[in-house]
Design an enzyme around this catalytic site. Structure first.
Site, PDB file in Angstrom:
ATOM      1  N   GLY A  82       0.826  -1.194   0.000  1.00 46.52           N
ATOM      2  CA  GLY A  82       0.000   0.000   0.000  1.00 46.52           C
ATOM      3  C   GLY A  82       0.856   1.237   0.000  1.00 46.52           C
ATOM      4  O   GLY A  82       2.089   1.152  -0.028  1.00 46.52           O
ATOM      5  N   VAL A  87       4.129  -5.177   3.493  1.00 47.27           N
ATOM      6  CA  VAL A  87       4.120  -6.094   4.624  1.00 47.27           C
ATOM      7  C   VAL A  87       4.654  -7.439   4.156  1.00 47.27           C
ATOM      8  O   VAL A  87       4.203  -7.977   3.139  1.00 47.27           O
ATOM      9  CB  VAL A  87       2.709  -6.262   5.215  1.00 47.27           C
ATOM     10  CG1 VAL A  87       2.742  -7.148   6.457  1.00 47.27           C
ATOM     11  CG2 VAL A  87       2.109  -4.905   5.545  1.00 47.27           C
ATOM     12  N   LYS A 111       6.121  -4.945   8.722  1.00 51.57           N
ATOM     13  CA  LYS A 111       5.712  -3.816   7.881  1.00 51.57           C
ATOM     14  C   LYS A 111       6.908  -2.895   7.657  1.00 51.57           C
ATOM     15  O   LYS A 111       7.533  -2.426   8.609  1.00 51.57           O
ATOM     16  CB  LYS A 111       4.564  -3.042   8.506  1.00 51.57           C
ATOM     17  CG  LYS A 111       4.045  -1.935   7.580  1.00 51.57           C
ATOM     18  CD  LYS A 111       2.681  -1.437   8.009  1.00 51.57           C
ATOM     19  CE  LYS A 111       2.773  -0.370   9.054  1.00 51.57           C
ATOM     20  NZ  LYS A 111       1.459   0.268   9.289  1.00 51.57           N
ATOM     21  N   ASP A 208     -10.246   5.208  13.840  1.00 48.67           N
ATOM     22  CA  ASP A 208     -10.259   4.646  12.487  1.00 48.67           C
ATOM     23  C   ASP A 208     -10.797   3.216  12.517  1.00 48.67           C
ATOM     24  O   ASP A 208     -10.214   2.308  11.927  1.00 48.67           O
ATOM     25  CB  ASP A 208      -8.865   4.686  11.873  1.00 48.67           C
ATOM     26  CG  ASP A 208      -8.907   4.604  10.348  1.00 48.67           C
ATOM     27  OD1 ASP A 208      -9.985   4.877   9.767  1.00 48.67           O
ATOM     28  OD2 ASP A 208      -7.886   4.269   9.738  1.00 48.67           O
TER      29      ASP A 208
END
Length: 416
Positions: A82, A87, A111, A208
């Site tokens: 991303g 990862v 990560k 979130d």
């Protein structure tokens, strides 16, 4: 009305909310099969990087350590990618937590932040600040970190079943369809995680909460992940925390969007959105649906408030798995969490209590008289289910694939 707005990115400093970055949600790893004790007593958020790193209960790894653990960050070990980074699957010794050669020891998720600038540094630091001190069975476990030159990495427990988002919305043999029983179990576990964060000692606002941040272990136990946007809650006589509006498309509470005032009840609203996704099998925002159905909250609220029409919200893949009473109780809870006025939303302790009762009731039905279940989907309306999903949708395989499709981060700011 629901909070439907432009999609956004995330990031936060532990002490301020004006920093934005993109991130990738990830799974974690199963470090121990036994449950961990909760730990709720944490100090005030440290202000400096040095204080955060020194106060964390994490193992510090060198970059070379993690290079070895991931086979030089081999593409074969990529679990997801991303804007925030990639990862990788890695391996460490279960007891010493020292790195081992690939294939030996315990699997972890590593990560690795992108090195192009320092966009993700503050979010990386926020993860360490919170997950380095908080421990609970429904929070993903952060094992260690690497801070060396321009390299910033985090090492998490590996969560074999991936994210709830994948199981709810992705099709294919890699993702098992979630049954009604599993959805109740996952919802309750996630609620317990939020309740722990909100309690009187920790007072952390997650900010979130969404399906891509709920990860699942081998037994489908839910763990909250990705604490880059988390904030300390209000203290003293303050009623809220004032922040820059940040989060994810479709999940933020309306009062937070309007004022930037953040409270624990903001998380409760987000939980209501996720619970609605669990009931309906629909995404919070889906531009592929007809106008009027693209925002899940706005479309579903009239049905949630009407006991005779609640079946229109329910996922057709759950046909025959729940009773009318169970559907109504779950829908009522979602409706309460989605109240426009924060004061009318339950707190997370109350949500945990209601979901616990609902799950207990479901277990009794499973172990008792199955004839009491009602086939609401489709048969109640005499037509195909409004979700447009066939009742014979493939359940897929329960085996975890070698690679998981980690949820992609949003690529633009939520709020300017």
């Amino acid at each position: 009305m629901g909070a439907c707005w432009s999609s956004g990115t995330k990031a936060v400093s532990p002490s301020s909310a004006g920093f934005t970055s993109r991130s990738v949600s990830r799974e974690g790893y199963d470090i121990h099969s036994s449950s961990r004790n909760s730990s709720a007593s944490i100090p005030m958020t440290p202000r400096s990087e040095g204080e955060i790193l020194q106060s964390s209960n994490l193992k510090s790894y060198s970059y070379n350590d993690l290079r070895i653990a991931t086979k030089n960050f081999s593409p074969d070990n990529v679990l997801g990618e991303g804007g925030f980074g990639s990862v990788f699957k890695g391996w460490i010794d279960e007891h010493s937590l020292s790195v081992t050669k690939p294939g030996i020891g315990m699997v972890v998720a590593v990560k690795k932040l992108n090195q192009e600038g320092f966009q993700g540094h503050k979010e990386w630091l926020a993860e360490i600040n919170y997950l380095g001190q908080l421990q609970h069975p429904n929070l993903v476990k952060l094992i260690g970190y690497c801070l060396e030159d321009q390299h910033r990495l985090l090492v998490y427990e590996y969560m074999p079943k991936g994210s709830v988002e994948n199981h709810l919305f992705r099709r294919g043999s890699h993702f098992q369809q979630l049954s009604w029983t599993l959805r109740l179990k996952i919802s309750l576990g996630a609620a317990r995680g939020l309740a722990f964060l909100h309690n009187s000692e920790t007072k952390v606002i997650y900010r979130d909460f969404k399906t891509s941040n709920i990860l699942l272990d081998t037994n489908y136990n839910a763990r909250l992940s990705d604490f880059g946007l988390a904030r300390d809650g209000p203290t003293g006589d303050k009623s809220h925390v004032s922040t820059r509006v940040m989060g994810t498309h479709g999940y933020a509470a309306p009062e937070y969007l309007a004022t930037g005032h953040l409270t624990a009840k903001s998380d409760v609203y987000s939980f209501g959105v996720v619970l609605l996704e669990m009931l309906s099998g629909r995404r919070a925002i889906d531009k592929n649906r007809p106008s009027g159905e693209q925002c899940l909250v706005e479309w579903a609220k009239p049905y949630l408030a009407n006991k005779r029409r609640v079946f229109r919200v329910m996922d057709s893949r759950l046909e025959g798995q729940y009773s009318l009473n169970q559907a109504q109780r779950a829908a009522t809870l979602a409706f309460q969490c989605l109240s426009v006025e924060p004061k009318y939303r339950p707190n997370m302790d109350e949500v945990v209590r209601i979901l616990g009762q609902l799950r207990e009731s479901n277990d009794q039905v499973k172990n008792g008289d199955h004839t009491k279940k009602h086939r609401l989907s489709g048969s109640a309306s005499g037509h195909g289910h409004p979700n447009g999903l066939p009742s014979s949708a493939s359940t897929g395989s329960s085996d975890a694939p070698k690679k998981f499709a980690y949820p992609r981060p949003s690529a633009s700011f939520l709020y300017a």
